[in-house]
Design a protein around this motif. Structure first.
Motif, PDB file in Angstrom:
ATOM      1  N   GLN A  11       5.254  -4.298   5.424  1.00 29.91           N
ATOM      2  CA  GLN A  11       4.042  -4.656   4.572  1.00 29.91           C
ATOM      3  C   GLN A  11       4.141  -6.003   3.943  1.00 29.91           C
ATOM      4  O   GLN A  11       3.154  -6.896   3.688  1.00 29.91           O
TER       5      GLN A  11
ATOM      6  N   GLY B 281      -2.306  -2.131  -2.603  1.00 32.28           N
ATOM      7  CA  GLY B 281      -2.757  -2.333  -1.225  1.00 32.28           C
ATOM      8  C   GLY B 281      -3.635  -3.685  -1.238  1.00 32.28           C
ATOM      9  O   GLY B 281      -4.649  -3.727  -0.467  1.00 32.28           O
TER      10      GLY B 281
ATOM     11  N   GLU C  92       2.817   8.176   3.701  1.00 34.12           N
ATOM     12  CA  GLU C  92       2.249   8.925   4.666  1.00 34.12           C
ATOM     13  C   GLU C  92       3.126   8.618   6.034  1.00 34.12           C
ATOM     14  O   GLU C  92       3.347   9.408   6.770  1.00 34.12           O
ATOM     15  N   GLY C  93       3.632   7.507   6.251  1.00 33.10           N
ATOM     16  CA  GLY C  93       4.592   7.105   7.178  1.00 33.10           C
ATOM     17  C   GLY C  93       5.982   7.528   6.869  1.00 33.10           C
ATOM     18  O   GLY C  93       6.728   8.361   7.723  1.00 33.10           O
TER      19      GLY C  93
ATOM     20  N   ASN D  91       0.894  -1.188   0.035  1.00 27.71           N
ATOM     21  CA  ASN D  91      -0.057  -0.121   0.211  1.00 27.71           C
ATOM     22  C   ASN D  91       0.975   1.145  -0.095  1.00 27.71           C
ATOM     23  O   ASN D  91       1.397   1.633   1.026  1.00 27.71           O
TER      24      ASN D  91
ATOM     25  N   THR E   2       0.211   4.429  -0.589  1.00 28.43           N
ATOM     26  CA  THR E   2      -0.087   5.600  -0.147  1.00 28.43           C
ATOM     27  C   THR E   2      -0.102   5.557   1.640  1.00 28.43           C
ATOM     28  O   THR E   2       0.397   6.321   2.361  1.00 28.43           O
ATOM     29  N   LYS E   3      -0.153   4.429   2.347  1.00 31.76           N
ATOM     30  CA  LYS E   3      -0.078   4.158   3.503  1.00 31.76           C
ATOM     31  C   LYS E   3       1.514   4.390   3.827  1.00 31.76           C
ATOM     32  O   LYS E   3       2.023   4.861   4.834  1.00 31.76           O
ATOM     33  N   LEU E   4       2.237   3.924   2.763  1.00 39.00           N
ATOM     34  CA  LEU E   4       3.779   3.813   3.276  1.00 39.00           C
ATOM     35  C   LEU E   4       4.059   5.342   3.258  1.00 39.00           C
ATOM     36  O   LEU E   4       4.969   5.685   4.096  1.00 39.00           O
TER      37      LEU E   4
END
Length: 533
Positions: free
Chosen positions: A394, A341, A312-313, A306, A308-310
């Motif tokens: 992930q 994702g 963001e972090g 994912n 986008t999640k990656l």
């Protein structure tokens, strides 16, 4: 790709911060004149090992960044369009094997000597000989025709060569010394080097004989600080502008505001496409990996992670997702044929290819081989570490065991063709596709480290270079799409460049240039100025 060389020990960094604080007043009370600029904008990069010598790569970082001290034949504007610098006109023949460039006749070097076509020819020939900056592999020779005409002859058709006219700063042929020029450079750009305290700072002063529009700032002091020291310098008010990692980008500092810029600088993890059959490169580095060599592993990672999640972090939200490695700002970008994702689909891809968790440890195996490999990252680059660790976390969800390992480039180099590596790419020159995917340069230096071997990709690269530049973009897009179908990289996203800027400094957002790998903060220095708070 960049091989970072960070200069200066912690003691030196602390010392220079203290010196700067004393010299400039410290604690936000800087005493320099309004037309003097103090910066720290190399926190992501490196002090030039050979000094300020374009023949050793100064002023070049994947896309011809502003060298400040030297002139180039062409520059780019805010629309990524070529504009003249030394050049007054350029033409190419019908098959793009010869370029003729006319240059100005009124330019002087800072030693008072006249800049001629002979100096341009010398600079390009020397740059090709040393091979430390622009990619001049298609160049056969450069000759001067009188004082104001330069003729470039290529080995093969290459419509992308016009990009190289932005890439090489011009040095004087007379008296050039590759060992010493970088310490005392003679150029014809807007600034001249006044002082270089190695490991600490360089100071530039305005070139009064510059032929173009002179910048507002007549003096630039740039400090070489690590990210923590750069942030401290901002808090103390010791600098006007400092580049900082995205980890600091949400901080608030009185008297400063945050500026951040989209870039074409993309991060991705190479996934070796060949099995390890004992093959080695010319420099005896092992090629291939028996896990990533299975295309199902590479596809599952691309589908299951994912991004986008990656981001963001790992990037604190300062970046844009990339599935393809081609930034959206580039004319050869394209939509990825998959979404990410999707952990269930990733597991299905693995199972259908014979990868199953037979012992219940959460990691799939195939023919007794567990889905396990290493991803290396440059330990000096915090965003690469964050990406490697996040991907490893992930990947476990889909049954792949990735070990994230940080180290120097000396540690990474012996593993760059057999394990994953977090790379940085990003150029406004479509020749980047050749470096990433062409089998004819595979496993040579940092070119095609995943050892992709697709004759259709190679043929597409040649076809694009034989077309007019605008027409070649569509062909280049097809090349990138074909290469991406093999999933040779796990592309993650482009990174934003983040700067703390003093409220009295206007860095002209409307004219900033496209940011390639390594950035180009100085690209629009001609438009910077001091303003009232």
């Amino acid at each position: 790709m960049d091989k970072k060389i960070l200069i200066g020990a912690v003691v030196a960094v602390i010392a220079i911060v203290a010196i700067a604080a004393i010299a400039l007043g410290g604690t936000g009370t800087s005493k320099h004149a309004p037309n003097e600029l103090v910066a720290c904008v190399a926190a992501h990069g490196e002090e030039p090992e050979y000094g300020f010598d374009p023949m050793h790569g100064w002023g070049y970082h994947d896309s011809g960044t502003e060298p400040l001290i030297q002139s180039t034949l062409l520059k780019r504007d805010a629309n990524n369009t070529f504009v003249n610098d030394l050049a007054t006109n350029y033409t190419a023949n019908d098959n793009f094997t010869e370029y003729v460039v006319d240059i100005r006749g009124d330019v002087k070097f800072t030693d008072g000597s006249k800049l001629t076509a002979g100096d341009v020819a010398f600079s390009y020939n020397k740059s090709k000989e040393l091979g430390e900056g622009a990619d001049l592999s298609s160049l056969k020779e450069v000759k001067a025709d009188g004082d104001t005409k330069v003729i470039f002859t290529l080995e093969k058709p290459d419509s992308t060569f016009v990009n190289k006219l932005t890439d090489v700063g011009i040095v004087p042929e007379k008296g050039y010394d590759a060992d010493n020029y970088g310490k005392n450079p003679i150029g014809s750009g807007p600034y001249k080097l006044a002082q270089w305290d190695k490991g600490q700072q360089f100071i530039l002063e305005i070139n009064d004989d510059y032929y173009g529009e002179k910048p507002y700032f007549t003096k630039i002091t740039n400090l070489f600080l690590d990210p923590d020291a750069a942030f401290a310098a901002v808090k103390n008010g010791d600098v006007d502008i400092a580049e900082v990692p995205v980890a600091y980008a949400n901080e608030t500092i009185n008297g400063f505001h945050m500026e951040y810029f989209d870039s074409i600088d993309v991060r991705g993890i190479s996934l070796p496409t060949q099995m390890n059959t004992g093959n080695v490169s010319e420099d005896n580095v092992t090629i291939g990996n028996n896990v990533t060599g299975d295309p199902a592993i590479r596809e599952a990672l691309n589908v299951g992670v994912n991004r986008t999640k990656l981001l963001e972090g790992a990037l604190n939200g300062f970046g844009n997702v990339s599935y393809t490695g081609v930034a959206n700002q580039l004319a050869w970008s394209f939509e990825a044929p998959f979404t990410d994702g999707d952990v269930d689909k990733a597991k299905q891809i693995l199972a259908e290819a014979g990868w199953n968790d037979t012992n219940g440890d959460g990691i799939v195996e195939k023919n007794g081989t567990p889905a396990k490999f290493t991803v290396y990252y440059n330990a000096k680059a915090s965003e690469r570490q964050a990406i490697a660790v996040a991907v490893a976390e992930q990947a476990k969800e889909i049954g792949i065991d990735i070990e994230a390992v940080g180290g120097s480039w000396d540690d990474i180099d012996p593993n760059k063709y057999s394990q994953g590596v977090v790379w940085g790419f990003g150029s406004a020159d479509p020749i980047e596709l050749e470096h990433q995917y062409d089998s004819r340069v595979a496993c040579t230096g940092y070119d095609n480290p995943e050892a992709l071997n697709d004759s259709a990709v190679d043929a597409g690269i040649d076809a694009a270079k034989a077309q007019a530049l605008d027409a070649s973009y569509s062909t280049g897009s097809g090349v990138a799409q074909s290469a991406t179908s093999h999933y040779p990289f796990l592309w993650v996203g482009t990174v934003d460049y983040t700067y703390f800027v003093n409220d009295t400094l206007d860095i002209s957002n409307s004219t900033h240039l496209i940011y390639p790998h390594g950035g180009d903060i100085w690209g629009n220095i001609y438009d910077w100025k001091r303003i009232e708070k």
